[in-house]
Every structure is written in C-alpha cells, then in structure tokens.
Enzyme design. Structure first.
Site, short mmCIF file in Angstrom:
data_model
loop_
_atom_site.label_atom_id
_atom_site.label_comp_id
_atom_site.label_asym_id
_atom_site.label_seq_id
_atom_site.Cartn_x
_atom_site.Cartn_y
_atom_site.Cartn_z
N HIS A 114 91.32 -60.69 -26.93
CA HIS A 114 91.23 -59.76 -25.45
C HIS A 114 92.43 -59.63 -24.56
CE1 HIS A 114 87.48 -58.62 -27.07
NE2 HIS A 114 87.25 -57.94 -27.48
N GLN A 124 80.52 -44.70 -31.46
CA GLN A 124 81.20 -45.47 -32.49
C GLN A 124 80.65 -46.15 -34.20
OE1 GLN A 124 84.28 -47.16 -30.06
NE2 GLN A 124 83.97 -49.05 -31.31
N ASP A 155 91.98 -55.01 -35.34
CA ASP A 155 91.39 -53.80 -36.03
C ASP A 155 92.39 -52.98 -36.58
OD1 ASP A 155 88.98 -54.24 -35.16
OD2 ASP A 155 89.48 -54.82 -33.29
P1 AMP Z 1 86.65 -54.56 -28.85
O1 AMP Z 1 85.90 -55.15 -27.45
O2 AMP Z 1 86.33 -55.29 -30.03
O3 AMP Z 1 86.64 -53.64 -28.61
O4 AMP Z 1 88.22 -55.07 -29.20
C1 AMP Z 1 88.61 -54.63 -27.63
C2 AMP Z 1 90.55 -54.29 -28.43
O5 AMP Z 1 90.79 -55.79 -28.50
C3 AMP Z 1 90.88 -53.63 -29.28
O6 AMP Z 1 92.09 -53.45 -29.07
C4 AMP Z 1 90.75 -54.92 -30.63
O7 AMP Z 1 91.55 -54.84 -31.56
C5 AMP Z 1 91.30 -56.22 -29.26
N1 AMP Z 1 90.95 -57.27 -30.27
C6 AMP Z 1 89.66 -57.83 -30.61
N2 AMP Z 1 90.16 -59.16 -31.24
C7 AMP Z 1 91.22 -59.67 -30.94
C8 AMP Z 1 92.05 -61.09 -31.70
N3 AMP Z 1 91.11 -61.38 -32.47
N4 AMP Z 1 93.25 -60.57 -31.43
C9 AMP Z 1 94.16 -59.24 -30.72
N5 AMP Z 1 93.05 -58.22 -30.04
C10 AMP Z 1 92.11 -58.74 -30.83
#
Ligand code: AMP
Length: 288
Positions: free
Chosen positions: A37, A61, A150
């Site tokens: 993040h 979701q 993702d």
């Molecule tokens: P989330 O909190 O899981 O909904 O993720 C929020 C954002 O962070 C989304 O755009 C994810 O794709 C991105 N994200 C989560 N994990 C990673 C990672 N390991 N590397 C890069 N982006 C990430």
C-alpha cells in the site's frame, strides 16, 4: 494529516485541492496497511501535489462465509504510517455512511470481471466497482493508484473508468513482495509460521511456469498443469485456479506466443491468497 469521516468533508477537501489547480492522487485501500500500500502512496506523492488515502473494509465485496468480520483493522497504525509519508488526508467512512438504509444502486461490472475471481467470488467485483465509483465521486482525484497484485481488479477498474467516462487516470503499480517472494497482503497476517512457508507455493508455481516457458513449453494447458503440481507439492491445501491467460481479456491461452499472464488463487489453511506474474514467450530459436 486530516482524518475525515464524512463523505461531505472528504468531498470538500478534495474539491478544494482541485479548485486550486493541484493534482490530487488517490489511493483506495481496506487498511491493515503494508509496504504494498505504501508503495502506491509514495508513487502518488511523486506524481501529484496532494495525496488522499481511503481506508474502508467494504462489506459489499465480501461474500457470505468470507472474512469480512475477521478482516484486520489497524486504523491507528495505518494513520501513523500515512502521516509519516506526508499524506494530506485520509478518508475513513463507516458502512452506514456509504450504504445508508435504502441503498440499492450497484455498478454492473465489465465482462473482464466474469472469469477467475468472478467465478469463485460471485458478486465480489460488483461490490468493488460500486465502492470504487462511489469513492471516485467523493474524492474527485486526478489519478488513482492500484496494485498489480490484484490484477483482475485493475482491469475491472480500468474498463469501468473508460466505459463510464470517469475523468480519473488509473495508474498501476508493481506488486511489492517479501524478501522470499511472497506478495504482501493484509491477509498474510492470518498465516501461522508453518502456513507462511506454505504460502510461498504461489510464487514458486508462478516462477515454475515462467521457467517452463523459457525452456520451450508453450502450451497453456501444460503450463497450467505444471503450476498445479507445484502448488499442491509445495503446500497449497486447495487451488481455485491456476491459469495462463491473455493479459487484457483474461481468457485462457492455448499457446503462449505473446505476452501472457499467469494467475493463481489458492488456499493455505483457511486463508485464500492470490498472485500473478507476466510471462514473456522466449524468442524463437535463431536459425544456425
Ligand atoms: P486492499 O487494501 O487489499 O484493498 O488493497 C488496496 C490497494 O493496494 C489495491 O490497489 C491493491 O492492489 C494494492 N496492493 C495490495 N497489496 C499489494 C502489493 N503487495 N503490492 C502492490 N500493491 C498492492
């Protein structure tokens, strides 16, 4: 750094930044922030004049029986990390704010939402597309930052923004990994030390596909079988999918004769993990 809870305040702030002619970067998250993040936030800070982050565990979701209730919530730590990075404001709505009584309008997600995650998590992308579009209205940013981790979500958002004429540039950022290759994820917190080791099976399987391809195997089905073998051999308890697909449509490829993407969703214990890797076909052998 301001922490804003109401949609109205968040809009007023974002709107003000834009009225001043500044570029506003936006990073939507569900919190439990990690380096993945933070990499998105840093990228936004590099490219924009102001950066907003949202933290919202979006109930629409999650499917029945999924981890909505257990999902890690670490708001104080998250805010500290964002403050240290110099984020301008964080938007932390409640579920009642975004889905008040009577809420009944949803985004029907684009076709690319149908396979893979769409099959195994019915309704997931409807929830994602709906909340992201709502957040884009509340925070009318110049650019929004998403992780390639993702990958299907990224394609869904890109398509939605194009189809619905949302004037926000979508920026995709590389997957941030632990030193041993495990893709960072808020869900990695669920893993016991033993499961943490087993979770490496996704990264190992993706690399195994890349190596097989490099050594001349171009048949998509053979690469998929190889990934499945590695996954089960290296600790996966159940595999939802392990496919080699077209990077734009996510349709499985019979033959990898162009850039492809390998995508995996697998369970380790009760934890469901996803990962992906771009695959480049090796150039045909040079004639002697
Ligand atoms: P989330 O909190 O899981 O909904 O993720 C929020 C954002 O962070 C989304 O755009 C994810 O794709 C991105 N994200 C989560 N994990 C990673 C990672 N390991 N590397 C890069 N982006 C990430």
């Amino acid at each position: 750094m301001k922490v804003l809870h109401s949609c109205h305040e968040a809009f007023a702030h974002a709107h003000h930044v834009r009225l001043e002619g500044q570029r506003l970067g936006f990073v939507p998250t569900m919190g439990a922030l990690h380096e993945g993040h933070l990499a998105l936030v840093r990228r936004s800070k590099e490219e924009c004049d102001a950066t907003a982050v949202s933290i919202f565990v979006n109930p629409t979701q999650f499917g029945p029986g999924e981890d909505y209730q257990q999902y890690p919530r670490t708001l104080e730590q998250d805010c500290q990390g964002l403050r240290d990075l110099g984020v301008d404001f964080v938007f932390v709505p409640t579920a009642q704010d975004l889905y008040p009584v009577g809420f009944s309008t949803y985004v029907h997600p684009p076709r690319v939402a149908e396979p893979l995650e769409g099959k195994f998590r019915p309704g997931h992308f409807r929830g994602v597309a709906t909340v992201v579009l709502k957040l884009f209205h509340i925070i009318p940013a110049t650019a929004a930052y998403f992780g390639r981790k993702d990958y299907q979500q990224l394609l869904v958002i890109r398509r939605m923004v194009e189809d619905l004429n949302v004037p926000i540039r979508i920026v995709d950022c590389p997957t941030v990994r632990e030193a041993d290759g495990l893709a960072m994820s808020s869900r990695n917190r669920y893993l016991s030390p033993q499961q943490r080791q087993a979770a490496l099976c996704l990264w190992k399987a993706l690399n195994a596909a890349r190596e097989r391809l490099a050594s001349g195997e171009r048949e998509g089905a053979a690469l998929q079988r190889h990934m499945l073998d590695v996954l089960y051999d290296q600790g996966a308890d159940r595999v939802d999918y392990a496919v080699v697909a077209d990077p734009d449509t996510l349709e499985p490829l019979q033959e990898v004769d162009r850039t492809a993407i390998a995508l995996i969703a697998a369970h380790v214990g009760k934890t469901r993990l996803i990962d992906n890797l771009l695959l480049e076909p090796s150039p045909p052998d040079e004639p002697n």
